[in-house]
Write a protein that holds these residues in place. Structure first.
Motif, PDB file in Angstrom:
ATOM      1  N   THR A  94     -15.225 -45.271  27.353  1.00 37.59           N
ATOM      2  CA  THR A  94     -14.259 -45.535  26.510  1.00 37.59           C
ATOM      3  C   THR A  94     -14.670 -46.210  25.203  1.00 37.59           C
ATOM      4  N   VAL A  95     -14.022 -45.758  24.254  1.00 39.69           N
ATOM      5  CA  VAL A  95     -14.115 -46.635  22.872  1.00 39.69           C
ATOM      6  C   VAL A  95     -12.965 -47.233  22.429  1.00 39.69           C
ATOM      7  N   GLU A  96     -13.025 -48.486  22.009  1.00 39.29           N
ATOM      8  CA  GLU A  96     -11.923 -49.243  21.679  1.00 39.29           C
ATOM      9  C   GLU A  96     -11.918 -49.575  20.097  1.00 39.29           C
ATOM     10  N   LEU A  97     -10.750 -49.663  19.349  1.00 32.83           N
ATOM     11  CA  LEU A  97     -10.942 -50.029  18.180  1.00 32.83           C
ATOM     12  C   LEU A  97      -9.483 -50.506  17.725  1.00 32.83           C
ATOM     13  N   SER A  98      -9.550 -51.780  17.120  1.00 32.31           N
ATOM     14  CA  SER A  98      -8.188 -52.155  16.346  1.00 32.31           C
ATOM     15  C   SER A  98      -8.473 -52.142  14.721  1.00 32.31           C
ATOM     16  N   ILE A  99      -7.612 -51.337  14.387  1.00 28.82           N
ATOM     17  CA  ILE A  99      -7.580 -50.896  12.837  1.00 28.82           C
ATOM     18  C   ILE A  99      -6.560 -51.788  12.057  1.00 28.82           C
ATOM     19  N   GLU A 100      -7.124 -52.893  11.424  1.00 28.38           N
ATOM     20  CA  GLU A 100      -6.131 -53.608  10.624  1.00 28.38           C
ATOM     21  C   GLU A 100      -5.559 -53.266   9.459  1.00 28.38           C
ATOM     22  N   ALA A 101      -4.323 -53.684   9.182  1.00 29.04           N
ATOM     23  CA  ALA A 101      -3.207 -52.907   8.271  1.00 29.04           C
ATOM     24  C   ALA A 101      -4.236 -53.322   6.602  1.00 29.04           C
ATOM     25  N   GLY A 102      -4.186 -52.171   6.096  1.00 25.97           N
ATOM     26  CA  GLY A 102      -4.776 -52.480   4.876  1.00 25.97           C
ATOM     27  C   GLY A 102      -6.412 -51.646   4.552  1.00 25.97           C
ATOM     28  N   SER A 103      -6.661 -51.025   5.975  1.00 26.15           N
ATOM     29  CA  SER A 103      -7.901 -50.672   6.265  1.00 26.15           C
ATOM     30  C   SER A 103      -7.916 -49.314   5.356  1.00 26.15           C
ATOM     31  N   THR A 104      -9.015 -48.902   4.670  1.00 25.76           N
ATOM     32  CA  THR A 104      -9.252 -47.756   3.997  1.00 25.76           C
ATOM     33  C   THR A 104      -9.670 -46.608   4.996  1.00 25.76           C
ATOM     34  N   PRO A 105      -9.383 -45.217   4.516  1.00 24.06           N
ATOM     35  CA  PRO A 105      -9.862 -44.221   5.426  1.00 24.06           C
ATOM     36  C   PRO A 105     -11.459 -44.242   5.761  1.00 24.06           C
ATOM     37  N   ARG A 106     -12.119 -44.768   4.649  1.00 25.84           N
ATOM     38  CA  ARG A 106     -13.585 -44.729   4.720  1.00 25.84           C
ATOM     39  C   ARG A 106     -13.826 -46.051   5.722  1.00 25.84           C
ATOM     40  N   ASP A 107     -13.199 -47.082   5.518  1.00 29.96           N
ATOM     41  CA  ASP A 107     -13.249 -48.324   6.630  1.00 29.96           C
ATOM     42  C   ASP A 107     -13.016 -47.564   7.913  1.00 29.96           C
ATOM     43  N   VAL A 108     -12.103 -47.126   8.291  1.00 28.21           N
ATOM     44  CA  VAL A 108     -11.799 -46.489   9.554  1.00 28.21           C
ATOM     45  C   VAL A 108     -12.900 -45.701  10.130  1.00 28.21           C
TER      46      VAL A 108
ATOM     47  N   SER B 229      -7.937 -33.487   5.167  1.00 23.69           N
ATOM     48  CA  SER B 229      -6.840 -33.059   6.152  1.00 23.69           C
ATOM     49  C   SER B 229      -5.370 -33.591   5.140  1.00 23.69           C
ATOM     50  N   GLY B 230      -5.412 -34.315   4.271  1.00 24.01           N
ATOM     51  CA  GLY B 230      -4.108 -34.722   3.743  1.00 24.01           C
ATOM     52  C   GLY B 230      -3.347 -35.731   4.259  1.00 24.01           C
ATOM     53  N   GLN B 231      -3.905 -36.407   5.587  1.00 28.43           N
ATOM     54  CA  GLN B 231      -3.084 -37.302   6.214  1.00 28.43           C
ATOM     55  C   GLN B 231      -3.856 -38.583   6.216  1.00 28.43           C
ATOM     56  N   ALA B 232      -4.882 -38.894   5.440  1.00 25.33           N
ATOM     57  CA  ALA B 232      -5.389 -40.144   5.416  1.00 25.33           C
ATOM     58  C   ALA B 232      -4.616 -41.150   5.176  1.00 25.33           C
ATOM     59  N   ARG B 233      -3.698 -41.050   4.374  1.00 24.56           N
ATOM     60  CA  ARG B 233      -2.787 -42.364   3.915  1.00 24.56           C
ATOM     61  C   ARG B 233      -1.797 -42.473   5.071  1.00 24.56           C
ATOM     62  N   ARG B 234      -1.823 -41.681   5.944  1.00 24.77           N
ATOM     63  CA  ARG B 234      -0.562 -41.924   7.202  1.00 24.77           C
ATOM     64  C   ARG B 234      -1.333 -42.679   8.547  1.00 24.77           C
ATOM     65  N   ILE B 235      -2.643 -42.885   8.287  1.00 22.97           N
ATOM     66  CA  ILE B 235      -3.245 -43.537   9.469  1.00 22.97           C
ATOM     67  C   ILE B 235      -2.644 -44.943   9.498  1.00 22.97           C
ATOM     68  N   ARG B 236      -2.148 -45.160  10.699  1.00 19.63           N
ATOM     69  CA  ARG B 236      -1.627 -46.630  10.920  1.00 19.63           C
ATOM     70  C   ARG B 236      -2.443 -47.521  11.819  1.00 19.63           C
ATOM     71  N   ALA B 237      -1.975 -48.833  11.401  1.00 23.47           N
ATOM     72  CA  ALA B 237      -2.668 -49.996  11.994  1.00 23.47           C
ATOM     73  C   ALA B 237      -2.592 -50.005  13.469  1.00 23.47           C
ATOM     74  N   GLY B 238      -3.193 -50.485  14.391  1.00 23.03           N
ATOM     75  CA  GLY B 238      -3.145 -50.756  15.653  1.00 23.03           C
ATOM     76  C   GLY B 238      -4.331 -50.699  16.485  1.00 23.03           C
ATOM     77  N   SER B 239      -4.020 -50.820  17.855  1.00 19.58           N
ATOM     78  CA  SER B 239      -5.279 -50.901  18.899  1.00 19.58           C
ATOM     79  C   SER B 239      -5.251 -49.460  19.448  1.00 19.58           C
ATOM     80  N   TYR B 240      -6.495 -48.669  19.415  1.00 20.52           N
ATOM     81  CA  TYR B 240      -6.678 -47.531  19.903  1.00 20.52           C
ATOM     82  C   TYR B 240      -7.693 -47.279  20.949  1.00 20.52           C
ATOM     83  N   GLU B 241      -7.570 -46.261  21.757  1.00 22.23           N
ATOM     84  CA  GLU B 241      -8.377 -46.437  22.880  1.00 22.23           C
ATOM     85  C   GLU B 241      -8.938 -44.753  22.843  1.00 22.23           C
ATOM     86  N   LEU B 242     -10.335 -44.371  22.794  1.00 20.81           N
ATOM     87  CA  LEU B 242     -10.431 -42.783  22.941  1.00 20.81           C
ATOM     88  C   LEU B 242     -11.295 -42.665  24.338  1.00 20.81           C
ATOM     89  N   GLU B 243     -11.122 -41.533  24.780  1.00 16.18           N
ATOM     90  CA  GLU B 243     -11.540 -41.147  26.164  1.00 16.18           C
ATOM     91  C   GLU B 243     -12.414 -39.970  25.919  1.00 16.18           C
TER      92      GLU B 243
END
Length: 335
Positions: free
Chosen positions: A36-50, A73-87
């Motif tokens: 599993t891969v985990e990542l916390s995206i901080e508010a204000g992160s750019t799509p390139r940062d993410v 995709s046209g949805q880069a600005r809609r990426i939300r800050a938060g904690s995510y887990e990939l499987e």
């Protein structure tokens, strides 16, 4: 002219192949460096940062490729800050959808009825992926931070299972538990039985904490509450062991002695009439309701049978008989 036409055809074919390749890639599982891969995206992160952060976290892909997908995709600005887990099996399309939908990874912590505030804080300290922001604060500083300066934290937090996003502060969970308890107390107090010997909702909270600690079986809860209500009406001391034990704090070794019952203190309900100064534990909703809506009963005493249930008596003589039957008879004989 023929050469130009051939070049244009070749260019179209190349673009079509590139588009087909990109479309194929979007629905292919991304290789992960760990299960599993985990990542916390901080508010204000750019799509390139993410994109770069996901690769650093363990997504085995080119960061520029992820970034271009987010961008086109046209949805880069809609990426939300938060904690995510990939499987395993997550695709680039699924990764972006997870971040756009805010499909975060959550944890949970369970707070048990009857726990003290010390146990409450210990549970939060053990909870996974919860930032220990309150570790350096004592009880008084913490309550000031929570907006209740000068108020004891004991019994002020509602016991329940709380779900939280990974890497949030433990203070966030505390605020929720505090708010829920305030709401629960206000609701049950509004539905209280008439003529209770309780002046305020805060007094109901204190008594409910005692009812919580004294209840061995749920079916006895309303009658136990009635005993304490009847004692308050009659001006009798509550004479409940859990308050004395709470007052002893860490000095309590598991054995409540006669000298403990005789030693006066603010939580000794054998030597002092009325309620103790604060709750002694976190009462659950059932204890709160039983306290403000006790069973109809004239009982003034109860004694534990030893199986979790209690025997209730209306007078001292009957109570003493019950004590002889269920406690003194079962006490170990001295050699």
């Amino acid at each position: 002219m023929k050469l130009l036409r051939r070049l244009l055809i070749l260019l179209v074919l190349c673009l079509a192949a590139l588009a087909a390749s990109a479309w194929w890639w979007l629905d292919r599982a991304l290789p992960l460096a760990t299960p599993t891969v985990e990542l916390s995206i901080e508010a204000g992160s750019t799509p390139r940062d993410v994109a770069q952060a996901w690769v650093q976290a363990g997504v085995q892909a080119q960061p520029w490729l992820l970034f271009q997908w987010f961008r086109w995709s046209g949805q880069a600005r809609r990426i939300r800050a938060g904690s995510y887990e990939l499987e395993p099996g997550i695709t680039p399309r699924g990764l972006l959808a997870k971040m756009v939908q805010g499909d975060e990874a959550f944890e949970r912590v369970r707070l048990i009825e009857g726990w003290t505030f010390r146990q409450f804080r210990a549970a939060l300290a053990r909870a996974p992926h919860l930032k220990p922001a309150s570790t350096a604060l004592d009880d008084a500083q913490l309550m000031q931070l929570l907006g209740l300066p000068g108020v004891s934290p004991e019994g002020r937090f509602f016991p329940d299972t709380y779900i939280y996003s990974r890497n949030v502060s433990d203070v966030t969970v505390m605020r929720r538990a505090l708010s829920v308890m305030q709401q629960r107390v206000a609701a049950v107090w509004a539905e209280r039985a008439p003529n209770l010997p309780l002046k305020t909702a805060d007094e109901a909270l204190v008594l409910a904490s005692i009812v919580e600690k004294e209840t061995g079986r749920s079916e006895d809860r309303g009658r136990i509450a009635a005993v304490f209500i009847n004692r308050l009406r009659a001006g009798m001391p509550l004479q409940t062991d859990p308050t004395v034990i709470y007052g002893l704090g860490e000095a309590f070794d598991g054995n409540l002695r006669k000298r403990d019952l005789l030693a006066d203190g603010p939580y000794n309900t054998y030597t002092r009439a009325g309620l103790p100064p604060t709750p002694i534990a976190m009462p659950g909703l059932a204890a709160l309701r039983a306290t403000v809506q006790p069973d109809p009963s004239r009982a003034l005493y109860f004694v534990a049978r030893g199986d979790g249930s209690s025997v209730f008596s209306e007078d001292l003589a009957a109570h003493n008989r019950a004590v002889n039957t269920y406690q003194r008879a079962s006490a170990p004989k001295k050699p």
